[in-house]
Scaffold this active site. Structure first.
Site, mmCIF file in Angstrom:
data_model
loop_
_atom_site.group_PDB
_atom_site.id
_atom_site.type_symbol
_atom_site.label_atom_id
_atom_site.label_comp_id
_atom_site.label_asym_id
_atom_site.label_seq_id
_atom_site.Cartn_x
_atom_site.Cartn_y
_atom_site.Cartn_z
ATOM 1 N N GLU A 293 -40.209 24.047 95.169
ATOM 2 C CA GLU A 293 -40.037 25.255 94.354
ATOM 3 C C GLU A 293 -41.407 25.569 93.780
ATOM 4 O O GLU A 293 -42.034 24.717 93.151
ATOM 5 C CB GLU A 293 -39.001 25.028 93.250
ATOM 6 N N CYS A 327 -42.589 29.310 85.699
ATOM 7 C CA CYS A 327 -42.615 29.974 86.997
ATOM 8 C C CYS A 327 -41.797 31.251 86.952
ATOM 9 O O CYS A 327 -42.018 32.177 87.705
ATOM 10 C CB CYS A 327 -42.059 29.041 88.058
#
Ligand SMILES: NC(=O)c1ccc[n+]([C@@H]2O[C@H](COP(=O)([O-])OP(=O)(O)OC[C@H]3O[C@@H](n4cnc5c(N)ncnc54)[C@H](O)[C@@H]3O)[C@@H](O)[C@H]2O)c1
Ligand SMILES: N[C@@H](CCC=O)C(=O)O
Length: 543
Positions: A293, A327
């Protein structure tokens, strides 16, 4: 050996404590902070259950007070990577053979230890080591990590329960074996919960792990390891090493027993790693699982039917919580000209109330960015924006790295929707805004979809239901986590499984059974009760 089909406790999300003045949780957190600040913590590596120290001691300091020493960790080298791999491979047979409920119990106990006696300690380590305020630390290092541990146990049992049908005379079974070899967990600085989840999720499914955290997260990583050891994790199941990334990678990615990587971090690093694994593919016993990720350039699209206060709140929280070092952070917004003056005024009101400083003062909303490298990278974007005639600085723009790496929450108004701060991940407190004419809404949808290579999170603010549906469809591939009338951050385990597509990662959804499935290799077993004793089919007989 198990003599029962056990149900695990039903998980519920850990309630987030508020740390109001005078509350017991605030008092114990302050004590834990004081304890870390007043002594130097020794942070060894943990290999095969042993604490390992080297000659190379590196200093740990709070990003908001970089002259203060919180302690030291010990950097290892190639030899320690080899030792960690060997320890993981040695521990593998017993760990994989242990009944699942005993594996699960260890991680459930870890969750209870963090929820109770270790809560203040892990939050304090995150506040000091990673410069997260008390509330952000509580959400991350306490609640999200507890949720990962409890929900993953529940998801593991859901996987084990998935069994095939059986026709008459046959019993078909599927067993979910751990991968052959060892798993490498490579974790980022910004979430203690992610650092804890990446090694433990693979270990829960019966794998043994080499874990390398970011150097800027080692203080909280040590607390995670303390919790796991107190929970009874056997030696060698998770081996924590502090080694330069490429040094570890060189050895791990050419090892025949390398079975998979569980990565969270930047897109560039993940793509490099993927390339290395691809180049070495002939060396491995199995095809390694690659789960990563990575970065994002997360959008907020505002329609003219939206509520101004909701938009401004979503932008300020979404862009500036934890200094934008998520993020998922809102880093580009598209606002209709009809709403912009009111949204601008509201954002400025909110920012005028925000205080910036160290995490020990609980009234500070904004703290420091993680290190000097990040500080330089982020402020270079701000400096370039100041020089550019395509940008107006709406708020912030100042910074000071003398005591800590402080950067004001900064809002840039750009006149080109492809200006670099609308496209590139900055990973700091910088929000770029493009104001569009309401009549251009369809064009803006294309721009949102195509401006950046990422597809992690995004949100639409609108009251008009036809618009909400249209945007949801048009931006179906632009975000792995999509929010309606909410900020694009703050996913909760068990509620919003998290991950993005395109350049943002493999979208294996941390905090769901989809992720755990990557750490098993299913074996199908067919048992036949009355086996045929001759090859011939009945129809071969003559009439
Ligand atoms: N999508 C998500 O769920 C998610 C969550 C958190 C953070 N992130 C991303 O992580 C990044 C921020 O974290 P970071 O700065 O720690 O990321 P990073 O990529 O710099 O580091 C991640 C890990 O990889 C290691 N590493 C770095 N270079 C390496 C190399 N060449 N070989 C092997 N290992 C190497 C680091 O030491 C660290 O342990 C941002 O891009 C952010 O978007 C993504
Ligand atoms: N899962 C977190 C982001 C993790 C990345 O940094 C969120 O949803 O905000």
């Amino acid at each position: 050996m198990s003599f029962g089909l056990f149900n695990v406790p039903n998980p519920v999300n850990e309630p987030v404590k508020e740390y109001r003045p005078g509350s017991p949780e605030r008092e114990s957190l302050k004590k834990a902070i004081q304890s870390f600040r007043s002594s130097e913590t020794d942070v060894p590596m943990y290999i095969g259950g042993k604490e390992v120290r080297t000659e190379r001691k590196l200093r740990i300091s709070p990003p908001h007070d970089h002259q203060h020493t919180l302690g030291y960790f010990y950097e290892g080298d190639a030899e320690h990577v080899e030792q960690a791999i060997n320890a993981a491979l040695t521990a593998k047979e017993n760990w994989a053979a242990l009944s699942w409920e005993h594996r699960a119990s260890i991680f459930l106990k870890a969750a209870d230890l963090i929820a109770g006696p270790y809560r203040a300690r892990i939050n304090a380590a995150t506040m000091l080591g990673q410069s997260k305020n008390a509330y952000q630390a509580e959400i991350d290092s306490a609640c999200e990590l507890i949720d990962f541990l409890r929900y993953n146990v529940f998801f593991a049992t859901q996987i084990y329960q998935q069994q095939p049908n059986s026709s008459a005379g046959v019993w078909n079974r599927t067993e979910y074996r751990p991968l052959e070899g060892f798993v490498f967990a490579l974790t980022p600085f910004n979430f203690t919960a992610i650092a804890g989840n990446l090694p433990t999720s693979a270990a829960l499914m019966g794998n043994t792990v080499v874990w390398k955290p970011a150097y800027t997260q080692v203080l909280a990583a040590k607390v995670i390891m303390e919790v796991l050891l107190e929970s009874g994790l056997p030696e060698g199941v998770i081996n924590l090493i502090y080694v330069d990334g490429p040094v570890a990678g060189d050895i791990i990615f050419s090892h025949p027993d390398f079975a998979g990587i569980h990565f969270t971090g930047s897109t560039g690093v993940f793509q490099k790693i993927w390339g290395e694994i691809g180049a070495n593919i002939h060396k491995y016993k199995s095809y390694p699982r690659i789960v990563g990720e990575t970065g994002g350039k997360d959008f907020v699209l505002v329609h003219e039917s939206a509520n101004v206060d909701e938009v401004a709140t979503g932008l300020v929280r979404g862009a500036f919580e934890y200094q934008g070092q998520k993020c998922s952070a809102a880093s580009r917004a598209y606002i209709p000209s009809s709403l912009w003056p009111a949204v601008e005024a509201r954002i400025k009101d909110f920012l005028s109330e925000i205080k910036m400083g160290g995490t020990e003062d609980f009234s500070n909303f904004i703290n420091a960015v993680i290190d000097e490298r990040s500080f330089r990278k982020i402020t270079a974007y701000i400096d370039a924006a100041k020089e550019s005639d395509q940008v107006r600085i709406v708020a912030g723009g100042n910074y000071d790295g003398s005591k800590g790496y402080f950067i004001e929450p900064t809002v840039l108004l750009v006149n080109d929707p492809n200006y670099r701060t609308m496209c590139e991940e900055i990973f700091g407190p910088v929000l770029s805004i493009y104001v569009y004419e309401p009549s251009e809404f369809d064009t803006i949808l294309d721009i949102v979809n195509n401006t950046s290579p990422y597809a992690l999170t995004g949100s639409i603010f609108a009251k008009d239901r036809y618009v909400i549906e249209k945007v949801s469809k048009a931006l179906q591939n632009a975000a792995g986590n999509f929010y309606i009338n909410d900020k694009p951050t703050g996913a909760v385990v068990g509620q919003q499984p998290f991950g993005g597509a395109r350049a943002s990662g493999t979208n294996d959804k941390a905090g769901s059974s989809l992720n755990l499935l990557r750490w098993v290799s299913a074996r199908t077993i067919k048992e036949t009760y009355v086996s045929p004793r001759h090859f011939a089919y009945p129809f071969l007989q003559e009439d």
